[in-house]
Write a protein that holds these residues in place. Structure first.
Motif, mmCIF file in Angstrom:
data_model
loop_
_atom_site.group_PDB
_atom_site.id
_atom_site.type_symbol
_atom_site.label_atom_id
_atom_site.label_comp_id
_atom_site.label_asym_id
_atom_site.label_seq_id
_atom_site.Cartn_x
_atom_site.Cartn_y
_atom_site.Cartn_z
ATOM 1 N N VAL A 78 78.267 -39.128 14.241
ATOM 2 C CA VAL A 78 79.216 -38.742 15.282
ATOM 3 C C VAL A 78 78.859 -37.328 15.721
ATOM 4 C CG1 VAL A 78 81.633 -38.390 15.882
ATOM 5 C CG2 VAL A 78 80.997 -40.192 14.267
ATOM 6 N N VAL A 79 78.622 -37.139 17.011
ATOM 7 C CA VAL A 79 78.264 -35.827 17.551
ATOM 8 C C VAL A 79 79.170 -35.510 18.734
ATOM 9 C CG1 VAL A 79 75.860 -35.982 16.803
ATOM 10 C CG2 VAL A 79 76.495 -36.817 19.061
ATOM 11 N N ASP A 80 79.293 -34.223 19.034
ATOM 12 C CA ASP A 80 80.102 -33.753 20.157
ATOM 13 C C ASP A 80 79.167 -33.197 21.230
ATOM 14 O OD1 ASP A 80 82.066 -32.837 21.847
ATOM 15 O OD2 ASP A 80 82.461 -31.020 20.701
ATOM 16 N N VAL A 81 79.199 -33.800 22.399
ATOM 17 C CA VAL A 81 78.372 -33.341 23.513
ATOM 18 C C VAL A 81 79.271 -32.549 24.458
ATOM 19 C CG1 VAL A 81 76.782 -34.010 25.339
ATOM 20 C CG2 VAL A 81 76.932 -35.384 23.265
ATOM 21 N N ALA A 82 78.999 -31.244 24.586
ATOM 22 C CA ALA A 82 79.836 -30.365 25.406
ATOM 23 C C ALA A 82 79.003 -29.723 26.495
ATOM 24 C CB ALA A 82 80.485 -29.288 24.528
ATOM 25 N N GLY A 83 79.683 -29.309 27.574
ATOM 26 C CA GLY A 83 78.994 -28.593 28.640
ATOM 27 C C GLY A 83 78.775 -29.448 29.872
ATOM 28 N N LYS A 84 77.628 -29.236 30.489
ATOM 29 C CA LYS A 84 77.356 -29.820 31.794
ATOM 30 C C LYS A 84 76.739 -31.207 31.680
ATOM 31 C CE LYS A 84 76.986 -25.393 34.164
ATOM 32 N NZ LYS A 84 76.213 -24.549 35.078
ATOM 33 N N VAL A 85 77.570 -32.158 31.238
ATOM 34 C CA VAL A 85 77.208 -33.576 31.234
ATOM 35 C C VAL A 85 78.331 -34.322 31.955
ATOM 36 C CG1 VAL A 85 75.794 -33.519 29.152
ATOM 37 C CG2 VAL A 85 78.244 -33.835 28.936
ATOM 38 N N HIS A 86 78.051 -35.551 32.335
ATOM 39 C CA HIS A 86 79.032 -36.299 33.129
ATOM 40 C C HIS A 86 80.218 -36.767 32.302
ATOM 41 C CE1 HIS A 86 76.697 -36.389 36.849
ATOM 42 N NE2 HIS A 86 75.619 -36.630 36.121
ATOM 43 N N ARG A 87 80.009 -37.082 31.017
ATOM 44 C CA ARG A 87 81.109 -37.545 30.165
ATOM 45 C C ARG A 87 81.104 -36.749 28.857
ATOM 46 N NH1 ARG A 87 78.986 -42.462 31.896
ATOM 47 N NH2 ARG A 87 78.034 -42.800 29.852
ATOM 48 N N PRO A 88 81.510 -35.480 28.874
ATOM 49 C CA PRO A 88 81.516 -34.696 27.631
ATOM 50 C C PRO A 88 82.528 -35.257 26.638
ATOM 51 C CG PRO A 88 82.653 -33.511 29.383
ATOM 52 C CD PRO A 88 82.033 -34.713 30.020
ATOM 53 N N GLY A 89 82.238 -35.054 25.373
ATOM 54 C CA GLY A 89 83.149 -35.527 24.336
ATOM 55 C C GLY A 89 82.394 -36.049 23.130
ATOM 56 N N VAL A 90 83.125 -36.721 22.244
ATOM 57 C CA VAL A 90 82.564 -37.240 20.998
ATOM 58 C C VAL A 90 81.828 -38.544 21.272
ATOM 59 C CG1 VAL A 90 83.120 -38.099 18.695
ATOM 60 C CG2 VAL A 90 84.358 -36.129 19.614
ATOM 61 N N GLN A 91 80.617 -38.633 20.723
ATOM 62 C CA GLN A 91 79.788 -39.827 20.905
ATOM 63 C C GLN A 91 79.375 -40.368 19.543
ATOM 64 O OE1 GLN A 91 79.414 -41.049 23.881
ATOM 65 N NE2 GLN A 91 80.095 -39.274 25.083
ATOM 66 N N ARG A 92 79.399 -41.668 19.394
ATOM 67 C CA ARG A 92 78.938 -42.337 18.172
ATOM 68 C C ARG A 92 77.560 -42.947 18.433
ATOM 69 N NH1 ARG A 92 82.868 -43.078 14.338
ATOM 70 N NH2 ARG A 92 84.991 -42.503 14.983
ATOM 71 N N LEU A 93 76.598 -42.573 17.584
ATOM 72 C CA LEU A 93 75.218 -42.993 17.791
ATOM 73 C C LEU A 93 74.638 -43.519 16.481
ATOM 74 C CD1 LEU A 93 74.065 -39.841 19.797
ATOM 75 C CD2 LEU A 93 74.624 -42.072 20.767
ATOM 76 N N PRO A 94 73.601 -44.342 16.540
ATOM 77 C CA PRO A 94 72.935 -44.779 15.301
ATOM 78 C C PRO A 94 72.267 -43.609 14.601
ATOM 79 C CG PRO A 94 72.360 -46.189 17.170
ATOM 80 C CD PRO A 94 73.058 -44.998 17.739
ATOM 81 N N ALA A 95 72.209 -43.678 13.275
ATOM 82 C CA ALA A 95 71.530 -42.633 12.512
ATOM 83 C C ALA A 95 70.074 -42.532 12.949
ATOM 84 C CB ALA A 95 71.611 -42.933 11.016
ATOM 85 N N ALA A 105 74.100 -41.006 26.226
ATOM 86 C CA ALA A 105 75.414 -41.575 25.934
ATOM 87 C C ALA A 105 76.531 -40.828 26.656
ATOM 88 C CB ALA A 105 75.657 -41.548 24.426
ATOM 89 N N ALA A 106 76.320 -39.548 26.955
ATOM 90 C CA ALA A 106 77.314 -38.743 27.662
ATOM 91 C C ALA A 106 77.170 -38.846 29.178
ATOM 92 C CB ALA A 106 77.207 -37.283 27.228
ATOM 93 N N GLY A 107 76.378 -39.750 29.655
ATOM 94 C CA GLY A 107 76.251 -39.965 31.095
ATOM 95 C C GLY A 107 75.163 -39.164 31.761
ATOM 96 N N GLY A 108 74.398 -38.392 30.980
ATOM 97 C CA GLY A 108 73.312 -37.611 31.548
ATOM 98 C C GLY A 108 73.751 -36.200 31.916
ATOM 99 N N VAL A 109 72.764 -35.336 32.156
ATOM 100 C CA VAL A 109 73.022 -33.938 32.504
ATOM 101 C C VAL A 109 73.401 -33.840 33.981
ATOM 102 C CG1 VAL A 109 72.020 -31.626 32.569
ATOM 103 C CG2 VAL A 109 71.418 -33.196 30.718
ATOM 104 N N ARG A 110 74.395 -32.983 34.258
ATOM 105 C CA ARG A 110 74.827 -32.796 35.641
ATOM 106 C C ARG A 110 73.777 -32.019 36.440
ATOM 107 N NH1 ARG A 110 80.504 -30.205 35.996
ATOM 108 N NH2 ARG A 110 80.457 -29.835 33.751
ATOM 109 N N ALA A 111 73.770 -32.248 37.730
ATOM 110 C CA ALA A 111 72.798 -31.591 38.604
ATOM 111 C C ALA A 111 72.996 -30.076 38.567
ATOM 112 C CB ALA A 111 72.944 -32.107 40.038
ATOM 113 N N GLY A 112 71.888 -29.356 38.496
ATOM 114 C CA GLY A 112 71.927 -27.908 38.487
ATOM 115 C C GLY A 112 72.019 -27.280 37.119
ATOM 116 N N ALA A 113 72.197 -28.081 36.083
ATOM 117 C CA ALA A 113 72.298 -27.528 34.729
ATOM 118 C C ALA A 113 70.919 -27.118 34.237
ATOM 119 C CB ALA A 113 72.908 -28.558 33.780
ATOM 120 N N ASP A 114 70.855 -25.948 33.623
ATOM 121 C CA ASP A 114 69.588 -25.438 33.092
ATOM 122 C C ASP A 114 69.435 -25.909 31.647
ATOM 123 O OD1 ASP A 114 67.302 -24.132 32.494
ATOM 124 O OD2 ASP A 114 68.141 -22.105 32.542
#
Length: 223
Positions: A78-95, A105-114
């Motif tokens: 379980v990881v937390d994706v924060a910042g400039k992504v389309h769906r920030p929040g907690v994501q469950r992924l395979p080990a 899983a967070a919907g990809g990086v938003r346009a303009g994010a470095d």
């Protein structure tokens, strides 16, 4: 025949008879006992022939023993994706997933994010946070799972501690994600008109700051 010759022949005959009797006794057939059968309920096992290539005897499994448990399914992190992504929040992924999987899983990086300093090939750990396009968290406040490469995506000029909205200069405000010269001036104008910021929530009253941008700025500033 002389008495001495007769005695010698008698001795030889006795020795020959003794050797013949010993040979007959040593090659006589012996009785062989049949091994007893082992009961089904007994815990003991009988010796079985060696398998081809085995280093020792392979015992027969005890009757009634439970079968081996099936292998456990692959783990999950379980990881937390924060910042400039389309769906920030907690994501469950395979080990064994990587940063690129978390971003997907967070919907990809938003346009303009470095994302220059973001290592997308790094393997993720359970409980960590992936920060995309956010200033680096303070060393004394950073959690053990924070992604250092992602935090550095905003550049070395990012604030090292929460920025004070009541005292920050226009140049300091422009180091915040999504804040340019125009928005920084709006923040200063609102601060001048209201006599400073009494809470971070007052940022919602600044022209040009919506819900999404406020969510990005909230953890980076203080009144």
């Amino acid at each position: 025949m002389a008495p001495r010759t007769l005695a010698a022949l008698t001795l030889v005959l006795v020795v020959a008879v003794g050797l013949a009797a010993f040979h007959f006794w040593s090659v006589r057939p012996e009785e062989v006992r049949v091994p007893e059968a082992v009961g089904v309920g007994d815990a003991a096992v009988t010796d079985e022939p060696l398998r081809a290539g085995a280093g020792g005897a392979v015992p027969r499994p005890v009757a009634g023993a439970p079968p081996s448990p099936p292998p456990e399914p692959p783990g999950e992190i379980v990881v937390d994706v924060a910042g400039k992504v389309h769906r920030p929040g907690v994501q469950r992924l395979p080990a064994g997933s990587r940063v690129a999987d978390a971003l997907r899983a967070a919907g990809g990086v938003r346009a303009g994010a470095d994302v220059t300093g973001l290592n997308r090939a790094r393997v993720l750990m359970d409980g960590e946070q992936v920060r995309v396009g956010l200033p680096q968290a303070p060393v004394d406040q950073a959690a053990p799972g924070v992604t250092g490469g992602a935090a550095g995506a905003s550049g070395p000029s990012g604030p090292a501690a929460p920025l004070s909205l009541s005292t920050a200069t226009k140049e300091q405000l422009e180091t915040l994600p999504g804040v340019g010269p125009v928005l920084a001036q709006h923040i200063i104008d609102h601060r001048t008109e209201s006599g400073g910021f009494r809470s971070v929530d007052e940022l919602r009253q600044v022209s040009g700051i919506g819900d999404r941008r406020f969510a990005d700025l909230r953890p980076l500033v203080q009144p």
